[in-house]
Scaffold this motif. Structure first.
Motif, PDB file in Angstrom:
ATOM      1  N   PHE A 138       0.823  -1.217   0.000  1.00  0.00           N
ATOM      2  CA  PHE A 138       0.000   0.000   0.000  1.00  0.00           C
ATOM      3  C   PHE A 138       0.854   1.263   0.000  1.00  0.00           C
ATOM      4  CE2 PHE A 138      -2.795   3.167   2.076  1.00  0.00           C
ATOM      5  CZ  PHE A 138      -3.899   3.079   1.232  1.00  0.00           C
ATOM      6  N   PHE A 139       1.897   1.282   0.863  1.00  0.00           N
ATOM      7  CA  PHE A 139       2.698   2.495   1.024  1.00  0.00           C
ATOM      8  C   PHE A 139       3.983   2.500   0.196  1.00  0.00           C
ATOM      9  CE2 PHE A 139       0.357   2.369   5.131  1.00  0.00           C
ATOM     10  CZ  PHE A 139      -0.294   3.577   5.013  1.00  0.00           C
ATOM     11  N   GLY A 140       4.506   1.353  -0.142  1.00  0.00           N
ATOM     12  CA  GLY A 140       5.762   1.310  -0.885  1.00  0.00           C
ATOM     13  C   GLY A 140       6.948   1.099   0.038  1.00  0.00           C
ATOM     14  N   GLY A 141       8.145   1.430  -0.476  1.00  0.00           N
ATOM     15  CA  GLY A 141       9.374   1.190   0.265  1.00  0.00           C
ATOM     16  C   GLY A 141       9.619   2.210   1.361  1.00  0.00           C
ATOM     17  N   LYS A 142      10.664   1.962   2.134  1.00  0.00           N
ATOM     18  CA  LYS A 142      11.042   2.847   3.231  1.00  0.00           C
ATOM     19  C   LYS A 142      11.491   4.198   2.679  1.00  0.00           C
ATOM     20  CE  LYS A 142      14.370   3.221   7.031  1.00  0.00           C
ATOM     21  NZ  LYS A 142      15.531   2.567   7.714  1.00  0.00           N
ATOM     22  N   PRO A 143      11.007   5.306   3.242  1.00  0.00           N
ATOM     23  CA  PRO A 143      11.420   6.628   2.763  1.00  0.00           C
ATOM     24  C   PRO A 143      12.917   6.847   2.970  1.00  0.00           C
ATOM     25  CG  PRO A 143      10.194   6.820   4.818  1.00  0.00           C
ATOM     26  CD  PRO A 143      10.061   5.401   4.377  1.00  0.00           C
ATOM     27  N   LYS A 144      13.553   7.493   1.991  1.00  0.00           N
ATOM     28  CA  LYS A 144      14.996   7.738   2.048  1.00  0.00           C
ATOM     29  C   LYS A 144      15.275   9.150   2.531  1.00  0.00           C
ATOM     30  CE  LYS A 144      15.720   4.640  -1.902  1.00  0.00           C
ATOM     31  NZ  LYS A 144      16.198   4.558  -3.304  1.00  0.00           N
ATOM     32  N   LEU A 145      16.256   9.274   3.415  1.00  0.00           N
ATOM     33  CA  LEU A 145      16.646  10.582   3.936  1.00  0.00           C
ATOM     34  C   LEU A 145      17.534  11.291   2.915  1.00  0.00           C
ATOM     35  CD1 LEU A 145      16.863  12.711   6.166  1.00  0.00           C
ATOM     36  CD2 LEU A 145      18.744  11.380   7.144  1.00  0.00           C
ATOM     37  N   LEU A 146      17.032  12.385   2.361  1.00  0.00           N
ATOM     38  CA  LEU A 146      17.820  13.171   1.412  1.00  0.00           C
ATOM     39  C   LEU A 146      18.931  13.940   2.118  1.00  0.00           C
ATOM     40  CD1 LEU A 146      15.054  14.638  -0.924  1.00  0.00           C
ATOM     41  CD2 LEU A 146      16.755  12.920  -1.515  1.00  0.00           C
ATOM     42  N   GLY A 147      18.670  14.391   3.340  1.00  0.00           N
ATOM     43  CA  GLY A 147      19.686  15.112   4.070  1.00  0.00           C
ATOM     44  C   GLY A 147      19.109  16.056   5.098  1.00  0.00           C
ATOM     45  N   VAL A 148      20.016  16.733   5.782  1.00  0.00           N
ATOM     46  CA  VAL A 148      19.678  17.696   6.826  1.00  0.00           C
ATOM     47  C   VAL A 148      20.241  19.054   6.418  1.00  0.00           C
ATOM     48  CG1 VAL A 148      19.994  18.313   9.257  1.00  0.00           C
ATOM     49  CG2 VAL A 148      19.752  15.898   8.598  1.00  0.00           C
ATOM     50  N   PHE A 149      19.421  20.105   6.533  1.00  0.00           N
ATOM     51  CA  PHE A 149      19.939  21.441   6.236  1.00  0.00           C
ATOM     52  C   PHE A 149      19.654  22.383   7.398  1.00  0.00           C
ATOM     53  CE2 PHE A 149      15.561  21.851   4.765  1.00  0.00           C
ATOM     54  CZ  PHE A 149      15.218  23.157   5.090  1.00  0.00           C
ATOM     55  N   CYS A 150      20.467  23.430   7.493  1.00  0.00           N
ATOM     56  CA  CYS A 150      20.382  24.370   8.608  1.00  0.00           C
ATOM     57  C   CYS A 150      19.626  25.624   8.199  1.00  0.00           C
ATOM     58  CB  CYS A 150      21.777  24.743   9.090  1.00  0.00           C
ATOM     59  SG  CYS A 150      22.745  23.314   9.625  1.00  0.00           S
ATOM     60  N   THR A 151      18.829  26.127   9.116  1.00  0.00           N
ATOM     61  CA  THR A 151      18.027  27.312   8.838  1.00  0.00           C
ATOM     62  C   THR A 151      18.185  28.329   9.964  1.00  0.00           C
ATOM     63  OG1 THR A 151      15.808  28.072   8.239  1.00  0.00           O
ATOM     64  CG2 THR A 151      15.952  26.355   9.920  1.00  0.00           C
ATOM     65  N   PHE A 152      17.664  29.537   9.747  1.00  0.00           N
ATOM     66  CA  PHE A 152      17.807  30.646  10.702  1.00  0.00           C
ATOM     67  C   PHE A 152      19.283  30.950  11.003  1.00  0.00           C
ATOM     68  CE2 PHE A 152      13.440  29.212  11.758  1.00  0.00           C
ATOM     69  CZ  PHE A 152      12.790  30.410  11.506  1.00  0.00           C
ATOM     70  N   ILE A 153      20.082  30.901   9.946  1.00  0.00           N
ATOM     71  CA  ILE A 153      21.513  31.170  10.085  1.00  0.00           C
ATOM     72  C   ILE A 153      21.764  32.677  10.073  1.00  0.00           C
ATOM     73  CG2 ILE A 153      23.758  30.931   8.955  1.00  0.00           C
ATOM     74  CD1 ILE A 153      22.805  28.375  10.260  1.00  0.00           C
ATOM     75  N   ARG A 154      22.596  33.147  11.001  1.00  0.00           N
ATOM     76  CA  ARG A 154      23.005  34.547  11.056  1.00  0.00           C
ATOM     77  C   ARG A 154      24.445  34.649  10.573  1.00  0.00           C
ATOM     78  NH1 ARG A 154      19.539  37.694  14.222  1.00  0.00           N
ATOM     79  NH2 ARG A 154      18.001  36.508  15.406  1.00  0.00           N
ATOM     80  N   ASN A 155      24.681  35.484   9.590  1.00  0.00           N
ATOM     81  CA  ASN A 155      26.003  35.567   8.971  1.00  0.00           C
ATOM     82  C   ASN A 155      27.110  35.939   9.947  1.00  0.00           C
ATOM     83  OD1 ASN A 155      25.347  34.773   6.400  1.00  0.00           O
ATOM     84  ND2 ASN A 155      24.940  36.834   5.650  1.00  0.00           N
ATOM     85  N   GLN A 156      26.778  36.725  10.966  1.00  0.00           N
ATOM     86  CA  GLN A 156      27.809  37.217  11.878  1.00  0.00           C
ATOM     87  C   GLN A 156      28.181  36.205  12.960  1.00  0.00           C
ATOM     88  OE1 GLN A 156      24.730  38.239  11.609  1.00  0.00           O
ATOM     89  NE2 GLN A 156      23.848  39.024  13.528  1.00  0.00           N
ATOM     90  N   VAL A 157      27.541  35.034  12.963  1.00  0.00           N
ATOM     91  CA  VAL A 157      27.784  34.039  14.008  1.00  0.00           C
ATOM     92  C   VAL A 157      28.624  32.891  13.460  1.00  0.00           C
ATOM     93  CG1 VAL A 157      26.697  32.408  15.603  1.00  0.00           C
ATOM     94  CG2 VAL A 157      25.610  34.622  15.141  1.00  0.00           C
ATOM     95  N   ASN A 158      29.595  32.448  14.240  1.00  0.00           N
ATOM     96  CA  ASN A 158      30.408  31.281  13.893  1.00  0.00           C
ATOM     97  C   ASN A 158      29.746  30.029  14.472  1.00  0.00           C
ATOM     98  OD1 ASN A 158      32.309  29.237  13.648  1.00  0.00           O
ATOM     99  ND2 ASN A 158      34.048  30.578  14.051  1.00  0.00           N
ATOM    100  N   TYR A 159      29.271  29.131  13.597  1.00  0.00           N
ATOM    101  CA  TYR A 159      28.524  27.956  14.037  1.00  0.00           C
ATOM    102  C   TYR A 159      29.365  26.680  14.029  1.00  0.00           C
ATOM    103  CZ  TYR A 159      24.183  30.662  13.513  1.00  0.00           C
ATOM    104  OH  TYR A 159      23.171  31.591  13.638  1.00  0.00           O
ATOM    105  N   SER A 160      30.666  26.786  13.963  1.00  0.00           N
ATOM    106  CA  SER A 160      31.518  25.600  13.831  1.00  0.00           C
ATOM    107  C   SER A 160      31.275  24.595  14.951  1.00  0.00           C
ATOM    108  CB  SER A 160      32.994  26.008  13.819  1.00  0.00           C
ATOM    109  OG  SER A 160      33.280  26.834  12.711  1.00  0.00           O
ATOM    110  N   ALA A 161      31.233  25.081  16.188  1.00  0.00           N
ATOM    111  CA  ALA A 161      31.028  24.180  17.325  1.00  0.00           C
ATOM    112  C   ALA A 161      29.666  23.499  17.252  1.00  0.00           C
ATOM    113  CB  ALA A 161      31.154  24.959  18.633  1.00  0.00           C
TER     114      ALA A 161
END
Length: 222
Positions: A138-161
């Motif tokens: 009925f539903f088909g195969g297991k859904p595949k994860l395309l990926g994770v993306f980041c949002t609400f990013i502020r250019n002046q902030v260092n997000y490395s950690a």
């Protein structure tokens, strides 16, 4: 749409009454507000739904009967970060899924939980259930994860950690999952929010355009 009919009249073909579809250029849009009528919203409907394949099939019935799936190249379902019968049915129905996240420790754990929830949902209904064969058909195969993306990013902030925490958390809590992290990010610009609110693409920023192009490439490659 009267979900009580499923239990009382399980042989009845249900017709879904969606008020209208909003058309803009080359896509159609159905707002979630169409499901909020009077005091009966989606949250109220969920409370009346049972955890079985009849109720899980409602969303597929909507897509097949109202949207006529074969008329669309892509159908996008925007789900809240919850684990109710509606979002479960969206998981099962989807071929792919993508997860947005804010870069902080709490959200990193939330992303891991969501990935594991999708996998557990498919396993529960399409592998371990006594109706697993029917559910897979009925539903088909297991859904595949395309990926994770980041949002609400502020250019002046260092997000490395924070990015390191995200990667580390998902590696620890999502063993066996190949997780792709999009380099494309959605910046926290007011023009993006204002444009999205009215169904337009931002003229000042192309963040979503760049992300969408990479998502399509990922889908073609998988």
């Amino acid at each position: 749409m009267n979900i009580s009919k499923i239990k009382k009249y399980n042989g009845l073909q249900l017709d879904f009454d969606v008020v209208q579809t909003y058309k803009k250029k080359n896509f159609d849009f159905i707002a979630s507000s169409l499901f909020y009528r009077g005091n009966l919203g989606l949250d109220e409907l969920v409370l009346r739904m049972e955890d079985n394949i009849e109720y899980l099939s409602i969303l597929k019935g909507l897509i097949n009967s109202i949207l006529q799936r074969e008329n669309y190249d892509i159908i996008i379902i925007d789900c809240p970060p919850s684990n109710n019968i509606i979002t479960k049915s969206a998981f099962l129905l989807s071929d792919y899924y993508i997860i947005p996240t804010i870069l902080d420790g709490i959200s990193s754990n939330g992303v891991a939980h969501y990935i594991n929830t999708v996998a557990a949902t498919y396993k529960k209904y399409c592998e371990d259930s006594e109706d697993a064969l029917l559910a897979r058909h009925f539903f088909g195969g297991k859904p595949k994860l395309l990926g994770v993306f980041c949002t609400f990013i502020r250019n002046q902030v260092n997000y490395s950690a924070e990015k390191n925490v995200l990667v580390s958390t998902l590696q620890q809590k999502c063993k066996g999952e190949q997780i792709y992290f999009f380099e494309e990010e959605i910046n926290n610009y007011i023009d993006i929010a204002r444009s999205t609110e009215v169904g337009e693409a931002s003229k000042a920023r192309n963040d979503y355009v760049h992300l969408a192009n990479v998502v399509l490439q990922r889908m073609s490659a998988m």
